[in-house]
Design a protein around this motif. Structure first.
Motif, PDB file in Angstrom:
ATOM      1  N   VAL A 224       0.478 -13.469 -20.094  1.00 19.66           N
ATOM      2  CA  VAL A 224       0.755 -12.656 -18.766  1.00 19.66           C
ATOM      3  C   VAL A 224       1.992 -11.805 -18.891  1.00 19.66           C
ATOM      4  N   LEU A 225       1.763 -10.442 -18.777  1.00 18.37           N
ATOM      5  CA  LEU A 225       3.026  -9.607 -18.902  1.00 18.37           C
ATOM      6  C   LEU A 225       3.715  -9.742 -17.513  1.00 18.37           C
ATOM      7  N   GLY A 226       3.099  -9.884 -16.517  1.00 17.05           N
ATOM      8  CA  GLY A 226       3.686 -10.062 -15.240  1.00 17.05           C
ATOM      9  C   GLY A 226       2.970  -9.984 -13.812  1.00 17.05           C
ATOM     10  N   ILE A 227       3.595 -10.229 -12.996  1.00 15.67           N
ATOM     11  CA  ILE A 227       2.914 -10.264 -11.649  1.00 15.67           C
ATOM     12  C   ILE A 227       3.740  -9.300 -10.583  1.00 15.67           C
ATOM     13  N   VAL A 228       2.627  -8.667  -9.835  1.00  9.74           N
ATOM     14  CA  VAL A 228       3.296  -7.444  -8.989  1.00  9.74           C
ATOM     15  C   VAL A 228       2.907  -7.909  -7.508  1.00  9.74           C
ATOM     16  N   PRO A 229       3.958  -8.044  -6.712  1.00  3.39           N
ATOM     17  CA  PRO A 229       3.414  -8.560  -5.282  1.00  3.39           C
ATOM     18  C   PRO A 229       2.754  -7.398  -4.392  1.00  3.39           C
ATOM     19  N   ASP A 230       1.859  -8.010  -3.364  1.00  2.00           N
ATOM     20  CA  ASP A 230       1.468  -6.926  -2.517  1.00  2.00           C
ATOM     21  C   ASP A 230       2.382  -6.406  -1.635  1.00  2.00           C
ATOM     22  N   ASP A 231       3.150  -5.173  -1.764  1.00  2.00           N
ATOM     23  CA  ASP A 231       4.009  -4.548  -0.957  1.00  2.00           C
ATOM     24  C   ASP A 231       3.582  -3.364  -0.450  1.00  2.00           C
ATOM     25  N   PRO A 232       3.656  -3.459   0.945  1.00  2.00           N
ATOM     26  CA  PRO A 232       3.603  -2.087   1.631  1.00  2.00           C
ATOM     27  C   PRO A 232       4.179  -1.016   1.415  1.00  2.00           C
ATOM     28  N   ASN A 233       5.433  -1.180   0.805  1.00  2.00           N
ATOM     29  CA  ASN A 233       6.186   0.285   0.439  1.00  2.00           C
ATOM     30  C   ASN A 233       5.321   0.933  -0.703  1.00  2.00           C
ATOM     31  N   VAL A 234       4.581   0.299  -1.467  1.00  2.00           N
ATOM     32  CA  VAL A 234       3.503   0.988  -2.409  1.00  2.00           C
ATOM     33  C   VAL A 234       2.666   1.846  -1.785  1.00  2.00           C
ATOM     34  N   THR A 235       1.919   1.462  -0.702  1.00  2.00           N
ATOM     35  CA  THR A 235       1.100   2.387   0.092  1.00  2.00           C
ATOM     36  C   THR A 235       1.767   3.547   0.721  1.00  2.00           C
ATOM     37  N   LYS A 236       3.181   3.364   1.270  1.00  2.00           N
ATOM     38  CA  LYS A 236       3.886   4.158   1.742  1.00  2.00           C
ATOM     39  C   LYS A 236       4.305   5.463   0.895  1.00  2.00           C
ATOM     40  N   ALA A 237       4.470   4.921  -0.340  1.00  2.00           N
ATOM     41  CA  ALA A 237       4.826   5.922  -1.675  1.00  2.00           C
ATOM     42  C   ALA A 237       3.575   6.695  -1.989  1.00  2.00           C
ATOM     43  N   VAL A 238       2.535   6.106  -2.071  1.00  2.00           N
ATOM     44  CA  VAL A 238       1.322   6.808  -2.413  1.00  2.00           C
ATOM     45  C   VAL A 238       1.079   8.172  -1.390  1.00  2.00           C
ATOM     46  N   LYS A 239       1.306   7.700  -0.216  1.00  2.00           N
ATOM     47  CA  LYS A 239       1.092   8.798   0.799  1.00  2.00           C
ATOM     48  C   LYS A 239       2.077   9.815   0.835  1.00  2.00           C
ATOM     49  N   LYS A 240       3.410   9.444   0.255  1.00  2.00           N
ATOM     50  CA  LYS A 240       4.370  10.464   0.263  1.00  2.00           C
ATOM     51  C   LYS A 240       4.078  11.187  -1.325  1.00  2.00           C
ATOM     52  N   GLN A 241       3.135  10.836  -2.002  1.00  2.00           N
ATOM     53  CA  GLN A 241       3.045  11.256  -3.602  1.00  2.00           C
ATOM     54  C   GLN A 241       4.474  11.075  -4.291  1.00  2.00           C
ATOM     55  N   VAL A 242       4.942  10.204  -4.247  1.00  2.00           N
ATOM     56  CA  VAL A 242       6.362   9.698  -4.681  1.00  2.00           C
ATOM     57  C   VAL A 242       6.156   8.193  -5.292  1.00  2.00           C
ATOM     58  N   PRO A 243       6.464   8.047  -6.660  1.00  2.00           N
ATOM     59  CA  PRO A 243       6.294   6.743  -7.243  1.00  2.00           C
ATOM     60  C   PRO A 243       7.224   5.775  -6.413  1.00  2.00           C
ATOM     61  N   PHE A 244       6.539   4.530  -6.253  1.00  2.00           N
ATOM     62  CA  PHE A 244       7.270   3.641  -5.377  1.00  2.00           C
ATOM     63  C   PHE A 244       8.482   3.080  -6.114  1.00  2.00           C
ATOM     64  N   THR A 245       8.721   3.298  -7.374  1.00  2.00           N
ATOM     65  CA  THR A 245       9.889   2.811  -7.959  1.00  2.00           C
ATOM     66  C   THR A 245      11.152   3.855  -7.505  1.00  2.00           C
ATOM     67  N   VAL A 246      10.683   5.087  -7.251  1.00  2.00           N
ATOM     68  CA  VAL A 246      11.719   6.179  -6.936  1.00  2.00           C
ATOM     69  C   VAL A 246      11.785   6.192  -5.443  1.00  2.00           C
ATOM     70  N   ALA A 247      10.766   6.009  -4.925  1.00  2.00           N
ATOM     71  CA  ALA A 247      10.943   6.122  -3.156  1.00  2.00           C
ATOM     72  C   ALA A 247      11.459   4.867  -2.491  1.00  2.00           C
ATOM     73  N   TYR A 248      11.121   3.541  -3.383  1.00  2.00           N
ATOM     74  CA  TYR A 248      11.766   2.444  -2.532  1.00  2.00           C
ATOM     75  C   TYR A 248      12.180   1.354  -3.746  1.00  2.00           C
ATOM     76  N   PRO A 249      13.408   1.865  -4.184  1.00  2.00           N
ATOM     77  CA  PRO A 249      14.060   1.246  -5.419  1.00  2.00           C
ATOM     78  C   PRO A 249      14.514  -0.176  -5.157  1.00  2.00           C
TER      79      PRO A 249
END
Length: 290
Positions: A224-249
């Motif tokens: 297992v390389l890793g586990i990523v949680p279900d985070d609402p900020n991911v969807t927000k970032a997709v709508k903004k067309q900004v990677p979530f690691t950039v939009a929500y560090p």
């Protein structure tokens, strides 16, 4: 250790390895079904590695649903098609995204890879070969499911990350993909990424479920390389067309991607043998054309 100190540590390590002649690693990211967040993972994982000082190139190899450029909000004027038609060189189709990460936009060109005329194939191999040693990592983000094109990338890469969610259908499809590739008698190094987990416990349970079945029926280990949680900020970032690691560090998803990138960066510190890297990838990719 702060994030900045950690990034500096990895940057120093990368320079040391480059001076020692470290070759480029080639990784394929795939999934058993669509809609599991595979491309979002590929993009943000690459961005985090780039932040840590590694030089990364993303190939958007999803023929039907290429969207890495959309996730970044970047317009790409050229893609692989222009290279295969010998209209552009490899460096002319490489675009720069956020954080300095490089990418090659997807398109129908990847489907044409398996039917190249000899002159086109020679040009492609010569151009891709120029990337050998230029990047620490080249990541191919493939389409979901097991198309003949995806099989080529999985077999040719040094390792393959399979992205799944805890949903039963996603787990079943991820296992089915692994099983079908193994049935082709190829020695593939798979690693698992569980995305959109409600919590760590659910993510580990999903990973264990696939891992136990793979061990029992396929006789392979599935790290297992890793586990990523279900985070609402991911969807927000997709709508903004900004990677979530950039939009929500500071988001939970970003923290998880950061940890996954750190684990991979430590693993990738091992030297790449002469038979691997870009040259090894090309040999495997086109040595299996028939």
């Amino acid at each position: 250790m702060s994030d900045q100190a950690e990034a500096l540590r990895h940057m120093v390590r990368r320079r040391e390895l480059q001076s020692a002649g470290k070759a480029t690693r080639v990784v394929t990211v795939t999934s058993g079904k669509g809609g599991v967040g595979k491309s979002n993972f590929s993009l943000n994982f690459s961005l985090m590695l780039q932040k840590m000082g590694l030089k990364v190139l993303i190939f958007d190899a999803d023929i039907g649903m290429a969207n890495i450029d959309v996730l970044m909000g970047v317009s790409a004027p050229y893609n692989l098609y222009h290279l295969l038609k010998q209209q552009k060189t490899i460096r002319e189709i490489i675009q720069e995204g956020p954080g300095g990460v490089h990418f090659i936009a997807g398109g129908s060109g990847f489907k044409d890879l398996l039917d190249l005329a000899p002159a086109q194939l020679d040009y492609f191999e010569e151009q891709i070969g120029k990337l050998h040693g230029e990047y620490d990592l080249i990541l191919f983000d493939t389409g979901a499911g097991l198309s003949k094109e995806t099989v080529k990338f999985i077999v040719a890469a040094q390792e393959t990350f399979v992205v799944t969610t805890p949903e039963p259908t996603s787990i079943t499809d991820a296992y089915a993909l692994i099983k079908m590739v193994q049935a082709m008698e190829h020695n593939i190094h798979f690693k698992l990424v569980v995305n959109r987990a409600a919590d760590e416990r659910e993510g580990k349970a999903a990973a264990e479920k696939i891992g136990l079945v793979a061990q029992r029926f396929l006789d392979i280990s599935l790290p297992v390389l890793g586990i990523v949680p279900d985070d609402p900020n991911v969807t927000k970032a997709v709508k903004k067309q900004v990677p979530f690691t950039v939009a929500y560090p500071g988001s939970e998803a970003t923290k998880s991607i950061m940890e996954i990138a750190r684990v991979f960066a430590d693993i990738s510190a091992a030297p790449v043998s002469a038979g691997n890297g870009v040259k090894g990838f090309l040999h495997k990719m086109f040595g299996l054309r028939k």
